[in-house]
Write a protein that holds these residues in place. Structure first.
Motif, mmCIF file in Angstrom:
data_model
loop_
_atom_site.group_PDB
_atom_site.id
_atom_site.type_symbol
_atom_site.label_atom_id
_atom_site.label_comp_id
_atom_site.label_asym_id
_atom_site.label_seq_id
_atom_site.Cartn_x
_atom_site.Cartn_y
_atom_site.Cartn_z
ATOM 1 N N LEU A 1 0.660 -1.306 0.323
ATOM 2 C CA LEU A 1 0.236 0.221 -0.053
ATOM 3 C C LEU A 1 0.972 1.340 0.028
ATOM 4 O O LEU A 1 0.796 2.410 -0.757
ATOM 5 N N ASN A 2 2.030 1.106 1.048
ATOM 6 C CA ASN A 2 2.497 2.192 0.817
ATOM 7 C C ASN A 2 3.395 2.169 -0.866
ATOM 8 O O ASN A 2 3.474 3.569 -0.919
ATOM 9 N N ILE A 3 3.861 1.480 -0.932
ATOM 10 C CA ILE A 3 4.816 1.915 -2.371
ATOM 11 C C ILE A 3 3.956 2.090 -3.699
ATOM 12 O O ILE A 3 4.475 2.895 -4.425
ATOM 13 N N ALA A 4 2.431 2.097 -3.357
ATOM 14 C CA ALA A 4 2.028 2.314 -4.272
ATOM 15 C C ALA A 4 1.022 4.194 -4.311
ATOM 16 O O ALA A 4 0.880 4.649 -5.235
ATOM 17 N N LEU A 5 0.990 3.811 -2.668
ATOM 18 C CA LEU A 5 0.204 5.240 -2.397
ATOM 19 C C LEU A 5 1.618 6.313 -2.956
ATOM 20 O O LEU A 5 1.408 7.652 -4.207
ATOM 21 N N LEU A 6 2.600 6.047 -2.317
ATOM 22 C CA LEU A 6 4.094 7.230 -2.761
ATOM 23 C C LEU A 6 4.289 7.168 -3.665
ATOM 24 O O LEU A 6 4.344 8.638 -4.617
ATOM 25 N N THR A 7 4.068 5.959 -4.498
ATOM 26 C CA THR A 7 4.828 6.132 -6.549
ATOM 27 C C THR A 7 3.629 6.967 -7.008
ATOM 28 O O THR A 7 4.093 7.696 -7.693
ATOM 29 N N THR A 8 2.375 6.755 -6.328
ATOM 30 C CA THR A 8 1.927 7.311 -7.739
ATOM 31 C C THR A 8 1.496 8.775 -6.966
ATOM 32 O O THR A 8 1.303 9.656 -7.862
ATOM 33 N N THR A 9 1.831 9.185 -5.521
ATOM 34 C CA THR A 9 2.002 10.206 -5.581
ATOM 35 C C THR A 9 2.699 11.710 -6.178
ATOM 36 O O THR A 9 2.700 12.285 -6.626
ATOM 37 N N VAL A 10 4.315 10.715 -6.029
ATOM 38 C CA VAL A 10 5.334 11.300 -6.914
ATOM 39 C C VAL A 10 4.909 11.661 -8.043
ATOM 40 O O VAL A 10 5.329 12.518 -9.298
ATOM 41 N N ILE A 11 4.246 10.981 -8.933
ATOM 42 C CA ILE A 11 3.466 11.129 -10.505
ATOM 43 C C ILE A 11 3.129 11.829 -10.645
ATOM 44 O O ILE A 11 3.497 12.450 -11.554
ATOM 45 N N MET A 12 1.718 11.840 -9.910
ATOM 46 C CA MET A 12 0.984 12.984 -10.081
ATOM 47 C C MET A 12 1.398 13.977 -9.937
ATOM 48 O O MET A 12 1.266 15.726 -10.353
ATOM 49 N N GLU A 13 2.730 14.693 -8.330
ATOM 50 C CA GLU A 13 3.260 15.971 -8.591
ATOM 51 C C GLU A 13 3.870 16.066 -9.457
ATOM 52 O O GLU A 13 4.035 17.115 -10.204
ATOM 53 N N TYR A 14 4.350 15.216 -10.038
ATOM 54 C CA TYR A 14 5.122 15.843 -11.821
ATOM 55 C C TYR A 14 4.512 16.120 -12.325
ATOM 56 O O TYR A 14 4.715 17.322 -13.342
ATOM 57 N N GLN A 15 3.407 15.881 -12.721
ATOM 58 C CA GLN A 15 1.939 15.780 -13.755
ATOM 59 C C GLN A 15 1.500 16.948 -13.375
ATOM 60 O O GLN A 15 1.254 17.925 -14.404
ATOM 61 N N ARG A 16 1.237 17.261 -12.340
ATOM 62 C CA ARG A 16 0.185 18.714 -11.601
ATOM 63 C C ARG A 16 1.798 19.514 -12.568
ATOM 64 O O ARG A 16 1.191 21.179 -12.393
ATOM 65 N N GLU A 17 3.055 19.909 -12.034
ATOM 66 C CA GLU A 17 4.591 20.778 -11.749
ATOM 67 C C GLU A 17 4.567 20.766 -13.388
ATOM 68 O O GLU A 17 5.259 21.686 -13.961
ATOM 69 N N GLY A 18 4.257 19.891 -14.487
ATOM 70 C CA GLY A 18 4.250 19.573 -16.158
ATOM 71 C C GLY A 18 5.627 19.005 -16.266
ATOM 72 O O GLY A 18 6.073 19.660 -17.583
ATOM 73 N N ARG A 19 6.029 18.340 -15.653
ATOM 74 C CA ARG A 19 7.281 18.001 -15.428
ATOM 75 C C ARG A 19 7.297 16.385 -16.145
ATOM 76 O O ARG A 19 6.433 15.600 -15.415
ATOM 77 N N SER A 20 7.690 15.219 -17.058
ATOM 78 C CA SER A 20 7.980 14.251 -16.920
ATOM 79 C C SER A 20 8.503 13.338 -15.766
ATOM 80 O O SER A 20 9.946 14.145 -15.883
ATOM 81 N N ILE A 21 8.349 12.139 -16.438
ATOM 82 C CA ILE A 21 9.497 11.121 -15.162
ATOM 83 C C ILE A 21 9.087 10.079 -15.623
ATOM 84 O O ILE A 21 7.850 9.265 -16.078
ATOM 85 N N ASP A 22 10.439 9.221 -15.555
ATOM 86 C CA ASP A 22 9.778 7.495 -16.470
ATOM 87 C C ASP A 22 9.393 6.907 -14.559
ATOM 88 O O ASP A 22 9.516 7.476 -13.759
ATOM 89 N N TYR A 23 7.802 6.411 -14.412
ATOM 90 C CA TYR A 23 7.009 5.543 -13.620
ATOM 91 C C TYR A 23 7.938 4.934 -13.050
ATOM 92 O O TYR A 23 7.569 4.424 -11.787
ATOM 93 N N TRP A 24 8.959 4.011 -13.893
ATOM 94 C CA TRP A 24 10.249 2.758 -12.716
ATOM 95 C C TRP A 24 11.260 4.314 -11.889
ATOM 96 O O TRP A 24 11.371 3.157 -10.737
ATOM 97 N N GLN A 25 11.364 5.257 -11.403
ATOM 98 C CA GLN A 25 11.967 5.901 -11.387
ATOM 99 C C GLN A 25 11.303 6.181 -9.717
ATOM 100 O O GLN A 25 11.656 5.394 -8.725
ATOM 101 N N PRO A 26 10.054 6.827 -10.011
ATOM 102 C CA PRO A 26 9.916 6.632 -8.100
ATOM 103 C C PRO A 26 9.458 4.816 -8.021
ATOM 104 O O PRO A 26 9.841 5.921 -6.089
ATOM 105 N N LEU A 27 8.999 4.154 -8.287
ATOM 106 C CA LEU A 27 8.980 3.340 -7.930
ATOM 107 C C LEU A 27 10.701 2.771 -7.107
ATOM 108 O O LEU A 27 10.240 1.688 -6.212
ATOM 109 N N CYS A 28 10.655 2.897 -7.961
ATOM 110 C CA CYS A 28 12.333 2.528 -7.957
ATOM 111 C C CYS A 28 12.504 3.024 -6.309
ATOM 112 O O CYS A 28 13.734 2.505 -5.093
ATOM 113 N N TRP A 29 12.569 4.409 -5.878
ATOM 114 C CA TRP A 29 12.445 4.980 -4.857
ATOM 115 C C TRP A 29 12.096 4.457 -3.544
ATOM 116 O O TRP A 29 12.073 4.884 -2.602
#
Length: 284
Positions: free
Chosen positions: A27-55
């Motif tokens: 649950l923590n991995i899913a929540l925190l990973t999607t939170t990072v992805i959504m923050e990047y998208q809100r700021e108009g930046r792109s990121i490979d999804y595997w990176q926040p998953l790795c973190w």
């Protein structure tokens, strides 16, 4: 808690925490990973999804690996030290936990990035370490609180044995009966029915008829209070009822174990072996 569920919980005290930890980690991995992805998208930046998953995966993995050592440290501190000493011990434990967590996390991330054909940059070490340490402090405190709460819940479900009269605590010999408080109910157990005793932190666990009742005492104190004609200490963390002994058998490592009539096995250390054999041989 239904009786069958409670019994299953008490009989599988390794399985239940492992399942809860796995669910918590996912649950923590899913929540925190999607939170990072959504923050990047809100700021108009792109990121490979595997990176926040790795973190998040590497951080959670290191935390999971540290839970058992923290539980061991917590149990050791509770059993041997006063509250101020426990707090000091946990302060050192927190520093060690943060160092292990951060260094292991960074190493795993570098390996992951290397396998993905990229490079991981942790940033300014001291700034990032302080940043992680703040989060690690909350994680460490949460782990200790949850472990202590889990231990308290187990004691409540098992039932906790105590003296019938608080004045009995100073007596040289233990009373014939002990009071057990379990989920708001009270009942008595007979001391002679105790099959064996094991050390458990600042408690001792009384094994009686397939059940285990914690009692706040020490092995040294209980060894003096239990009647010597029936109970003998056989290990630094075990006392057995001589009437419950079936036989003694050697191990492949040159030590011995005591087989009880309930088919449980208790270690017999060299320190207590001769005295136990003498007492056991004298039993009718």
């Amino acid at each position: 808690m239904p009786e069958r569920l409670k019994q299953h919980f008490l009989e599988h005290q390794i399985l239940w925490p492992c399942v809860f930890l796995l669910i918590w980690a996912l649950l923590n991995i899913a929540l925190l990973t999607t939170t990072v992805i959504m923050e990047y998208q809100r700021e108009g930046r792109s990121i490979d999804y595997w990176q926040p998953l790795c973190w998040e995966v590497t951080s959670i993995v290191m935390i999971l690996l540290c839970i058992w050592p923290i539980a061991y440290i917590n149990r050791l501190l509770q059993s041997r030290f006063s509250l101020p000493a426990q707090l000091l011990g946990h302060a050192f434990g927190l520093i060690l936990f943060s160092i292990i967590h951060v260094s292991g996390m960074v190493a795993l991330r570098k390996l992951w990035y290397w396998l993905a054909g990229s490079h991981y940059n942790f940033g300014d070490f001291w700034y990032e370490f302080v940043y992680e340490f703040r989060k690690d402090a909350m994680s460490y405190i949460t782990i200790v609180v949850v472990i202590s709460g889990y231990q308290f819940m187990v004691r409540r479900l098992r039932g906790e044995a105590s003296y019938i009269d608080k004045g009995e605590e100073s007596n040289e010999q233990l009373a014939d009966r002990l009071l057990v408080k379990k989920l708001g109910k009270e009942f008595l157990i007979t001391t002679a029915d105790v099959e064996w005793v094991e050390a458990s932190g600042n408690y001792v666990n009384l094994h009686v008829g397939g059940r285990v009742y914690p009692m706040r005492s020490t092995m040294a104190k209980l060894a003096k209070q239990l009647p010597a004609q029936n109970f003998r200490r056989v290990h630094r963390s075990a006392i057995v009822n001589l009437n419950q002994v079936k036989h003694i058998e050697p191990t492949e490592f040159g030590d011995y174990v005591i087989a009880l009539t309930n088919d449980q096995q208790v270690p017999l250390s060299r320190r207590y072996r001769d005295a136990f054999k003498s007492a056991f041989a004298d039993k009718p």
